[in-house]
Write an enzyme that holds these catalytic residues in place. Sequence first.
Site, mmCIF file in Angstrom:
data_model
loop_
_atom_site.group_PDB
_atom_site.id
_atom_site.type_symbol
_atom_site.label_atom_id
_atom_site.label_comp_id
_atom_site.label_asym_id
_atom_site.label_seq_id
_atom_site.Cartn_x
_atom_site.Cartn_y
_atom_site.Cartn_z
ATOM 1 C CE LYS A 52 12.027 14.309 -18.910
ATOM 2 N NZ LYS A 52 12.472 12.917 -18.838
ATOM 3 C CB SER A 77 17.381 7.806 -21.283
ATOM 4 O OG SER A 77 16.284 8.682 -21.423
#
Length: 313
Positions: A52, A77
């Site tokens: 990411k 999260s």
Amino acid sequence: MIPSRISLEEAGKRVAPFVHKTPVLTSRILNEKSGAQLFFKCENFQKMGAFKMRGAINAIQQLSETQKKAGVVTHSSGNFGQALALAAKSLAVPAYIVMPQSAPSVKVEAVRGYGGFVTISESSMEGREKAADKIVQEKGAVLLHPSNDLEVILGQGTAAMELLVEMDDLDYILTPVGGGGLLAGTALAAHYFGKNSRVVGGEPMAMDDAYRSLKSGKIETNESGDTIADGLKTNLGDINFPIIKTLVADIIRVEEDEIIAAMRLIWERMKIIIEPSSAVAFAALLKEKERFKNKKVGIILSGGNVDLPNLPF
């Protein structure tokens, strides 16, 4: 609309100075167990421990100077929160990260360690979005979605693009699917850089909204359910789903014990750390070994941010 090859190539140039070109590893034992030739793209070795970072650094660079000064905000999260915090720090941009109460403590502390301003919210998607919207209003920060943002998707696709530049004759590429950013980006990379490479997603049976979405042709959601693959507890979006619907061949669902078994195999046999979400793609391959028998298969190991006190084995 499917983004162009040029847009993916440009994303690759933008992210390259800020990310690791992660290694591609093989394992004779795992090849024997699966009956396929496996090539693991190890994004667990990426900066902040997951793919990411790619999407975050690409998206921030596409903002105006005024937007960068106000900062960026996301709800996550864990892994995208860490990625955005580190990417923003690399570019001297403030980062506000909304994290649900259920987020692993290791990920919350990592976000703070990267200089992100953490807000803890309710665990529901509605609660996360409400907290993020409040920060947008108060700070003027730009909301960057973890998976349903075109620049994020293009950034995530650079992992598979690197893999395919190295070996363009893969029959399949497998990735986990949660919010759909990695799967959509990988599908774009395979479309433009592979030679008939088919892309398949792996998804927990307990959170199988992407599988159902691909079958129905519209975005489905999960009313309930839980999975050890905490990074995959999100839904597809209206930007990534059209790409997935057009370019992804299939999604394979796996049970919790299959995820744990795949995770353990990689720890034991490859001597590397991956998180449960990262094991889902390999679990999908093991579940349908006949489909992949004697094929060359790339597997994106998406991350290695493990909550060590809560290991499943």
